[in-house]
Design an enzyme around this catalytic site. Sequence first.
Site, PDB file in Angstrom:
ATOM      1  CG  ASP A  67      -0.243  -0.375   2.529  1.00  9.54           C
ATOM      2  OD1 ASP A  67       0.998  -0.437   2.546  1.00  9.54           O
ATOM      3  OD2 ASP A  67      -0.935  -0.595   3.529  1.00  9.54           O
ATOM      4  CD  GLU A 143      -8.756   1.814   7.371  1.00 11.88           C
ATOM      5  OE1 GLU A 143      -8.702   0.806   8.097  1.00 11.88           O
ATOM      6  OE2 GLU A 143      -8.259   2.906   7.710  1.00 11.88           O
TER       7      GLU A 143
HETATM    8  C1  GLP Z   1      -0.512   0.595   8.560  1.00 12.59           C
HETATM    9  C2  GLP Z   1      -0.201  -0.156   7.267  1.00 12.59           C
HETATM   10  C3  GLP Z   1      -0.427  -1.611   7.445  1.00 12.59           C
HETATM   11  C4  GLP Z   1       0.225  -2.057   8.728  1.00 12.59           C
HETATM   12  C5  GLP Z   1      -0.505  -1.466   9.887  1.00 12.59           C
HETATM   13  C6  GLP Z   1       0.028  -1.904  11.240  1.00 12.59           C
HETATM   14  O1  GLP Z   1      -1.744   1.174   8.620  1.00 12.59           O
HETATM   15  N1  GLP Z   1      -0.924   0.259   6.144  1.00 12.59           N
HETATM   16  O2  GLP Z   1       0.079  -2.296   6.315  1.00 12.59           O
HETATM   17  O3  GLP Z   1       0.172  -3.435   8.799  1.00 12.59           O
HETATM   18  O4  GLP Z   1      -0.377  -0.082   9.763  1.00 12.59           O
HETATM   19  O5  GLP Z   1       1.007  -1.002  11.680  1.00 12.59           O
HETATM   20  P1  GLP Z   1       1.883  -1.197  12.963  1.00 12.59           P
HETATM   21  O6  GLP Z   1       2.701  -2.398  12.713  1.00 12.59           O
HETATM   22  O7  GLP Z   1       2.735   0.029  13.035  1.00 12.59           O
HETATM   23  O8  GLP Z   1       0.957  -1.363  14.106  1.00 12.59           O
END
Ligand code: GLP
Length: 260
Positions: A67, A143
């Site tokens: 993404d 989402e």
């Molecule tokens: C973001 C990314 C995701 C990721 C998620 C978790 O929103 N788009 O791909 O997996 O956050 O993030 P974190 O590992 O910092 O909790």
Amino acid sequence: MEVIIAADGASVGRIVAGAIAAVVRRKPRALLGLATGSTILPVYDALEEQVREKKLGLEQCRFCLLDEYVGLPMRHPQSYWSFIQREVIDRFRLSSEAVIYPDATSTDLPLACENFEREIRDAKGVDLQLLGLGRDGHIGFNEPCSSLASRTRIKTLTAQTRTDNARFFPRLADVPHHVITQGIGTILEARHLILIAIGSAKADTVRLTVEGPVSSFIPASALQLHPHATVVLDEAAASKLSLGQYFRDAYALKPRRQGI
Ligand code: GLP
């Protein structure tokens, strides 16, 4: 899906890095789907250890983003392209050319999404896709209520995701509202999915993902539909699972050479 519960983040990192190494040994030109965020960092740390000890070489691999934020220049420190450049490409002295990413700076975003899908297809699909977990159940940036059949497209972030990700930006107002993300249908086409969650803040979402019904309201629950999905958790993230002990026992009894 297989659920593996490790003691802490560093152990999670080692288990996942071991799985990546196994894929690359079998297929040196593998296409590896990379994740961003803080959860994935212990995985890249453990990979670095393997590369340093010459147990693994990533030179022939290709890499694919999940993404990207819309509205950030590609080289903005918080763009996911920059994140992967820093945490993978520079760190392992690889070429930026090896990265497939959606061009979120394009003036024609739907076309950029199509091109991204085509590049993945031309590369013969993702061999191993790493996934983090949003507190609202998102994978990539799918989402809640994303179609389980969705393809790469533009999405609007929820207030919760923008607040969660605000820690990487100077102010909440600087977090983009829009993103491009691989769809859930796109993600499900990868040959192996590994979802990683660390910390108690993810425990409720992990329970819904693993033990709840498949529902677009918790996009990560779509992993239940995949023939080879692995969820790797630390004890804190696993703390709300009712089958926690079953998963621990099953992993302990599994012959190590089977891999994950
Ligand atoms: C973001 C990314 C995701 C990721 C998620 C978790 O929103 N788009 O791909 O997996 O956050 O993030 P974190 O590992 O910092 O909790």
